[in-house]
Enzyme design. Structure first.
Site: not given
Ligand SMILES: *Cc1c(COP(=O)(O)O)cnc(C)c1O
Length: 421
Positions: A282-283, A285, A321, A350, A379
């Protein structure tokens, strides 16, 4: 180091041409002048390359792009075109992913506080898998699925108690965090879940944190998950999917060295030998982060107490961020100039915390010049707010010298939508 070489380390599509910053072939000075600022700019080629790097490194895995990193429809559509699934954390994200063309049978859904309406929406759409974060959630899913005449495919999100060595606010795999079920308790949860009539146990899920630049926590988490897989198998519980989450870090600081998907694969894949389950990753970022820059325009300059302040039109409502995590984002002038200055780059909000960068060496800039904030593709826009009654920025995709606006700039009436006294 020559500046273009440094920029290439952020994105091969980012470079100065004749002194003007270009991204994926598009002149950013002209783009900012045309579309206004603040402006989020995403490189289509960069996103595609990142996805392809994952697919090459993990040829048999389902790459479920984590939509929360950048949920722009145009960005998700690229992921859909590349054959990705989606990792989602709300009903709204499932809705977006479907709209952008991700097939439901490639959508996974995590989150500690899913509402009944969200669960029902996901069930109606037959998503691939619910990554359940509590036993109560599994029981509720069983009940809702029963009423709808469906079966909910679930994974238990396990918390492997691994220190991801990242910022505490984005570490999710520690025992004390709210995420997942303690991996030592997961076995019993699986046994009870396997007895529920409207739930089908299909996976194990874990996601230990974000912006990981050291691979050893991935190795540790994978080992723990594989151990659980083997125990469940011995118990007769067949697991079809091992979902190891996202979390790979990206380059923010000029000196950062970050692992590639290939290096991640070298750590993970050997540990999966003999495992008869499909890998899901699940990439987020690492797909979108360095595919994006935030363009902002200098409004004023002032010297105070010997310090130069460059006041720009992007604030922490646009890019949270730095204020939220103390995160570093590299900032460069859109036009190269031989003279350099050291300045604090600050936003219009502000709040004292509205600082994009402190003590930064920049090409000398003047009023109306543009700056590019790098590594802003993940993000970034998704965390934007209307604080100080500021409409959210526009988002534009650039590709081989062309551009398309996928989300127009908001205006004041948009922010006031349906509001009454
Ligand atoms: C945020 C999140 C991701 C992605 O994380 P990255 O650091 O952006 O790769 C994957 N899985 C779950 C469950 C998340 O909450």
């Amino acid at each position: 180091m020559a500046v273009n070489e440094l920029l290439k380390e952020y994105s091969p599509y980012l470079e100065y041409r004749n002194g003007v910053l270009h991204f994926d072939g598009v002149n950013l000075k002209e783009l900012a002048a045309e579309l206004g600022t603040p402006l989020y700019v995403y490189s289509v080629n960069h996103i595609r390359d990142q996805i392809r790097a994952y697919k090459e490194a993990f040829p048999d895995a389902l790459i479920a792009y984590a939509v929360k990193a950048n949920f722009n429809l145009g960005v998700i559509k690229i992921a859909a075109e590349e054959g990705c699934g989606a990792d989602t954390v709300s009903g709204g994200e499932i809705y977006r992913a479907l709209k952008a063309g991700i097939p439901a049978d490639r959508i996974v859904y995590a989150g500690v506080g899913k509402t009944d309406d969200e669960l029902k929406f996901a069930l109606e759409n037959d998503i691939l898998m619910f990554n359940a974060e509590s036993e109560m959630e599994i029981e509720v899913l069983n009940e809702l699925a029963g009423k709808m005449g469906k079966k909910a495919r679930i994974a238990v999100r396990v918390n492997p108690d691994v220190d991801p060595k990242t910022h505490p606010k984005i570490a999710t795999g520690l025992k004390k965090s709210k995420f997942g079920i303690d991996i030592n308790e997961a076995f019993d949860v699986y046994r009870r879940a396997a007895d529920l009539p409207n739930v089908e146990v299909v996976g194990i899920h874990c996601h230990i944190g974000s912006q990981l630049t050291d691979l050893s926590p991935f190795a540790e988490a994978t080992e723990k998950v594989v151990n659980l897989y083997r125990r469940l198998k011995a118990e007769g519980i067949e697991i079809k999917y091992l979902d190891l989450g996202g979390g790979l870090g990206i380059k923010y600081r000029p000196e950062d060295r970050v692992p590639t998907p290939k290096e991640l694969a070298e750590v993970i894949l050997p540990k999966l030998e003999g495992v008869d389950a499909r890998l899901i990753l699940e990439p987020g970022r690492s797909i979108a982060g360095n595919a994006g820059v935030l363009l902002t325009q200098v409004q004023f300059l002032k010297k105070k107490d010997g310090k130069l302040f460059v006041m720009v039109d992007a604030g922490f409502n646009d890019l949270l961020r730095p204020a939220m995590y103390g995160a570093y984002h590299h900032i460069v002038a859109v036009e190269e100039r031989p003279e350099k200055v050291v300045a604090d780059v600050v936003g219009p909000i502000c709040e004292t915390g509205d600082v994009l960068g402190e003590n930064r060496e920049l090409c000398a800039v003047g009023r109306k010049d543009y700056l590019a904030v790098l590594s802003a593709g993940a993000y970034g826009f998704v965390m934007a707010s209307h604080y100080n009654m500021r409409p959210r920025a526009a988002e534009v995709l650039v590709e081989n010298g062309t551009y398309r606006v996928t989300r127009p700039r908001e205006d004041w009436d948009y922010v006031l939508w349906r509001e009454t006294t």
